[in-house]
Design an enzyme around this catalytic site. Structure first.
Site, PDB file in Angstrom:
ATOM      1  N   LEU A 406       2.358  45.941  -9.854  1.00 40.83           N
ATOM      2  CA  LEU A 406       2.670  46.804 -10.987  1.00 40.83           C
ATOM      3  C   LEU A 406       3.657  47.874 -10.517  1.00 40.83           C
ATOM      4  CD1 LEU A 406       0.618  47.034 -13.846  1.00 40.83           C
ATOM      5  CD2 LEU A 406       0.893  49.363 -13.030  1.00 40.83           C
ATOM      6  N   GLU A 408       7.627  48.569 -11.570  1.00 40.70           N
ATOM      7  CA  GLU A 408       8.881  48.196 -12.227  1.00 40.70           C
ATOM      8  C   GLU A 408      10.105  48.562 -11.403  1.00 40.70           C
ATOM      9  OE1 GLU A 408       5.751  48.150 -15.308  1.00 40.70           O
ATOM     10  OE2 GLU A 408       6.293  49.553 -13.687  1.00 40.70           O
ATOM     11  N   GLN A 430       6.843  44.039 -19.062  1.00 39.53           N
ATOM     12  CA  GLN A 430       5.739  43.564 -19.905  1.00 39.53           C
ATOM     13  C   GLN A 430       5.887  44.117 -21.324  1.00 39.53           C
ATOM     14  OE1 GLN A 430       1.345  44.413 -19.011  1.00 39.53           O
ATOM     15  NE2 GLN A 430       1.737  42.435 -18.015  1.00 39.53           N
ATOM     16  N   PHE A 431       6.311  45.363 -21.410  1.00 37.39           N
ATOM     17  CA  PHE A 431       6.722  45.991 -22.662  1.00 37.39           C
ATOM     18  C   PHE A 431       7.949  46.839 -22.340  1.00 37.39           C
ATOM     19  CE2 PHE A 431       2.298  45.054 -23.381  1.00 37.39           C
ATOM     20  CZ  PHE A 431       2.246  44.670 -24.718  1.00 37.39           C
ATOM     21  N   PHE A 434       7.672  50.282 -20.669  1.00 38.39           N
ATOM     22  CA  PHE A 434       7.383  50.476 -19.246  1.00 38.39           C
ATOM     23  C   PHE A 434       8.642  50.568 -18.387  1.00 38.39           C
ATOM     24  CE2 PHE A 434       3.212  47.938 -20.007  1.00 38.39           C
ATOM     25  CZ  PHE A 434       2.713  48.990 -20.751  1.00 38.39           C
ATOM     26  N   HIS A 475       3.609  51.175 -26.556  1.00 40.37           N
ATOM     27  CA  HIS A 475       3.870  49.738 -26.603  1.00 40.37           C
ATOM     28  C   HIS A 475       4.752  49.374 -27.790  1.00 40.37           C
ATOM     29  CE1 HIS A 475       0.246  50.002 -24.111  1.00 40.37           C
ATOM     30  NE2 HIS A 475       0.556  48.825 -23.616  1.00 40.37           N
TER      31      HIS A 475
END
Length: 668
Positions: A406, A408, A430-431, A434, A475
Site C-alpha cells: 500500500l 502509491e 485503487q481509487f 488515493f 472515494h
C-alpha cells in the site's frame, strides 16, 4: 548534538588490491576535491551562483562508483560529485551544466546535480530527495525481470530518510527482493537540523531489520572500506538478488549550501572530523606504505588541475543560452507521432460494458507489449477491486501483474524506474482519490523528467474516478484538474466503451506519462458494440457525441451522458463535444463548435472553481469572442467535498443546475 567521530584514525586495509588500484582510487578521490576547491573560488568571485558541497564525504561516492560496473545505475544526491566524475562525464559538459549552458545535460533548465545521463547510467535527483528510492526499485525490478545480474545503488542523506518515500522505497525493495543497495550518508545534519531532531534511533543499522533487510555500517571517510564493502556486496547481490542498507558514517565539513555556513556545528565536532579528512588521510596512507611517491602525486595533481581549468575555460566561453520558444515547447514530451490503429471494418464486434472494454484493451496491450508491467494493490489473484485484471496473473504471470504494498508513491516511482530500463508500466490507483499520496512522483518526476534531461516516462496511471455511488469524500473525487495544470503529462478521460479501449491502448503505446481517468459509474451501466481486435483512438482529438444547431455543450466523461439526457429531455438541438483528451485538449474542435452555434456552455463533474472548464471557457472568451451570441457559461459540482448521503450527493452534482443554466443560455 551529533556524535563525535567514532574512530580516531581510519584504519586503512588494502587487502589484496593492487598498487595500481590504490592509485586509481586516489586519483578518483582527488578529482572532486580539486573541483570543489575551484568552485568555492569561483563562488566567491561571483562566477557561479550556488554550490552544494560534498567536502568531507567524497570517499563514499568514490568507493561506490568504483565498486560497480560501468553499466550499473547509480542514483546520487547533492553531495555526490564523485559519482559524476567517477563515471568519466566530460568535465566541460559537467561545468556547462553547473553554469546553465546549452551544452549541459539539462540545457539550462535545471541546476547543479539535478540531472541524469543514460549514457553514464546515472539518474539525477529532484529537490524532494526521497523519490529516488522508488526509481531505484524500478531499475532493480527491471534487472530482476530481465535476469541481468546487476545491482543498483541509490543514495540518501540521513535527513531525507525522514520522508515517507524512504520508507516506501525500502519496504518495496525488501518485499520484492530487489537488487538495490541503499546508501545512507549519515553526516549528522539535515541542513541545520541535527540527527536527534530527525529520528529517535541511533544508527540506521537499527532500521534495516525492521524491513527484513541486511544492514552494514562503514566508516564513510575511509575510501578503501567503502569500496571493499560495496564491491563485495555487489558481487553477491548479482547472484543472490536482495536489497541491502549501508550506513556510511561521515560528516559534512561545509554548509548545506555555501550560503548556509556551519555556525550551528559545535567547534569540537568540526575539529574531530577535520582530522578524518578522507583525501588527506588516504594520501598519507599511500605515502606511508610506499605506493604514492611525491613525483606521482605531483603529476596527478597537475593533470587534474589542467583538466579542470581547460574544461572551465570551455564552459565559460560558451555563450549564454538564447531562448528558442519552439525548442522549449518541443521538449515537454518525448518525441512520438501517433499513427492511429483502426479496427478492420469487417472485423468481429461484440457488446461490451465500459469495464470490459478497459479490461480487454489492457489485456491486448499486454499481449502486444511483452515489456509492459502492471502494478497495483490487489490486481493479482483478486483481479483488482473492480475486477479489471481478473485472470491476468494466471495468463501473464506474477512478474508482469504485480500486487503491490500500500504505497502509491513508491509504485509510481518504480514505474519510472522501469521506464528508464526500457519497460512500459501501468500503475492502477485503487481509487483516483488515493493518487494524492503519489502526487509528487507524478508532477515532479514523471511530468518533468523529459524536459529536464531527456528521459521519457513510459507510465500510465489508471484512475477510477467520479461520484454518484454514495461513496463519500475519499472515494468519489474528480481530481483531473489537479494535473491539468502540469506540463509534461497527458490526460485522457473516455465517456464510452469504444474510447475507453482505444484511448487506453493509445496511452500505453505512447512513451509519455499518462493519467487515464475511468468513471466508476460507467463501469457496468454503459455498453456499446465495439471491435474485438486491437485499435487506438486519436490522442488530442475531441469527438461530437451529438450534432445540433442551437448551442454547444463542451464536456467529458459522465458529463457527456448528462448532456445527452438534458438535450433530449428539453428538446434542444445541441452540439455535444466530448473532449476525450484533456491534456492536450482539442482547440480546433472547440473553436469549430463555437463558431457553428454561437452559444456555449461547459459541463464538468469536478467542482466548479478552478476546474478544466474555467480554462477552456477563458480560452473561448479570448479567441472566439466575435463568434459569441451569449456569455460563455459553465456548470460543475458544488465547491464542497463529495458528500456521502445520496440526497446530499445528488445536490452536490451539477445535473439539475446544468439543465437550468442550459435553459437560460438557450433563451439569451
Amino acid at each position: 548534538m551529533p556524535k563525535l567521530a567514532e574512530k580516531t584514525d581510519l584504519n586503512f586495509d588494502r587487502k589484496n588490491y593492487s598498487d595500481q588500484r590504490l592509485i586509481e582510487l586516489y586519483e578518483s578521490l582527488l578529482l572532486p576535491r580539486r573541483i570543489e576547491e575551484k568552485m568555492l573560488i569561483l563562488l566567491r568571485q561571483g562566477r557561479i551562483s550556488k554550490w552544494f558541497s560534498g567536502w568531507g564525504q567524497e570517499a563514499i561516492s568514490i568507493g561506490a562508483v568504483n565498486a560497480l560496473a560501468q553499466d550499473e545505475f547509480i542514483l546520487p544526491m547533492h553531495r555526490n560529485l564523485g559519482i559524476f566524475t567517477g563515471r568519466n562525464i566530460p568535465l566541460e559538459k559537467l561545468f556547462a551544466q553547473f553554469q546553465g549552458k546549452a551544452s549541459g545535460f539539462t540545457k539550462g533548465r535545471d541546476r547543479s546535480f539535478h540531472f541524469g545521463s543514460r549514457e553514464h547510467h546515472i539518474v539525477g535527483m529532484i529537490s524532494h530527495l526521497g523519490p529516488q528510492m522508488a526509481i531505484a526499485d524500478g531499475i532493480g525490478l527491471a534487472h530482476k525481470l530481465s535476469r541481468e545480474n546487476k545491482v543498483t545503488v541509490v543514495f540518501s542523506g540521513d535527513g531525507a530518510s525522514s520522508e515517507g518515500d524512504f520508507h516506501e522505497g525500502l519496504n518495496v525493495a525488501a518485499v520484492w527482493k530487489l537488487p538495490v543497495i541503499f546508501v545512507v550518508e549519515h553526516n549528522g545534519y539535515g541542513l541545520s537540523t541535527p540527527s536527534e531532531e530527525q529520528f529517535a534511533f541511533k544508527n540506521f543499522t537499527d532500521k534495516g531489520p525492521g524491513y527484513g533487510m541486511e544492514t552494514i555500517r562503514v566508516q564513510g571517510n575511509n575510501v578503501l572500506e567503502v569500496y571493499d564493502a560495496i564491491k563485495t556486496l555487489a558481487e553477491d547481490i548479482r547472484q543472490n538478488p536482495r536489497p541491502v542498507l549501508i550506513e556510511a558514517i561521515t560528516f559534512r565539513m561545509r554548509g548545506h549550501e555555501e550560503a548556509s555556513g556551519t555556525k550551528y556545528v559545535p567547534k569540537q565536532i568540526m575539529e574531530e572530523w577535520a582530522r578524518l579528512d578522507p583525501v588527506d588521510n588516504y594520501e598519507n596512507y599511500l605515502e606511508e606504505i610506499g605506493v604514492l611517491e611525491t613525483k606521482t602525486k605531483d603529476q596527478i595533481n597537475k593533470r587534474i588541475k589542467k583538466a579542470i581549468n581547460d574544461a572551465l575555460n570551455k564552459a565559460f566561453s560558451e555563450p549564454a543560452i538564447s531562448p528558442d520558444l519552439q525548442v522549449e515547447l518541443n521538449d515537454i514530451y518525448a518525441p512520438f507521432s501517433q499513427e492511429v490503429i483502426s479496427a478492420p471494418e469487417d472485423g468481429p464486434k461484440s457488446e461490451k460494458r465500459f469495464v470490459d472494454a478497459i479490461s480487454q484493451g489492457l489485456e491486448q496491450s499486454m499481449e502486444k507489449y511483452p515489456n509492459l508491467v502492471l502494478m497495483g494493490q490487489d490486481i493479482g489473484d483478486y483481479g483488482g477491486v473492480f475486477k479489471i485484471t481478473d485472470g491476468f496473473k494466471a495468463k501473464f504471470g506474477g512478474d508482469r501483474v504485480r500486487n503491490t504494498p500500500l504505497c502509491e508513491s513508491a509504485i509510481i516511482g518504480a514505474g519510472l524506474g522501469l521506464s528508464i530500463k526500457g519497460y512500459k508500466a501501468m500503475v492502477e490507483m485503487q481509487f483516483a482519490d488515493f493518487v494524492s499520496v503519489g502526487f509528487n512522483q507524478i508532477v515532479n518526476n514523471l511530468a518533468k523528467i523529459h524536459y529536464r534531461w531527456g528521459q521519457n516516462a513510459d507510465v500510465v496511471v489508471r484512475m477510477p474516478t467520479g461520484a454518484g455511488m454514495a461513496a463519500g469524500p475519499f472515494h468519489s473525487q474528480s481530481n483531473e484538474a489537479w494535473f491539468f495544470h502540469t506540463p509534461g503529462l497527458k490526460i485522457v478521460y473516455p465517456s464510452n466503451p469504444y474510447d475507453a479501449k482505444g484511448l487506453l491502448n493509445a496511452a500505453i503505446e505512447d512513451p509519455n506519462p499518462y493519467l487515464y481517468f475511468e468513471h466508476k459509474g460507467m463501469y457496468r451501466s454503459i455498453t456499446a458494440e465495439i471491435p474485438d481486435g486491437h485499435y487506438t483512438t486519436e490522442i488530442g482529438k475531441a469527438a461530437l457525441a451529438r450534432e445540433g444547431e442551437n448551442v454547444s455543450i463542451i464536456t467529458y466523461g459522465m458529463g457527456v451522458h448528462w448532456a445527452i439526457q438534458a438535450a433530449e429531455e428539453m428538446g434542444i438541438s445541441a452540439d455535444i463535444l466530448d473532449l476525450r483528451t484533456l491534456l492536450p485538449w482539442d482547440q480546433e474542435a472547440v473553436m469549430a463548435t463555437v463558431k457553428k452555434t454561437g452559444k456555449v456552455i461547459f459541463l464538468q463533474e469536478d467542482c466548479l472553481t478552478g476546474g478544466i472548464g474555467a480554462e477552456i471557457c477563458a480560452w473561448i472568451s479570448e479567441h472566439c469572442f466575435t463568434h459569441l451570441d451569449a456569455p460563455v457559461m459553465r456548470e460543475g459540482s458544488l465547491d464542497t467535498p463529495v458528500p456521502f448521503a445520496p440526497s446530499l450527493e445528488k445536490q452536490f452534482l451539477p445535473v439539475e443546475r446544468f439543465k437550468a443554466k442550459l435553459k437560460e443560455l438557450i433563451v439569451f
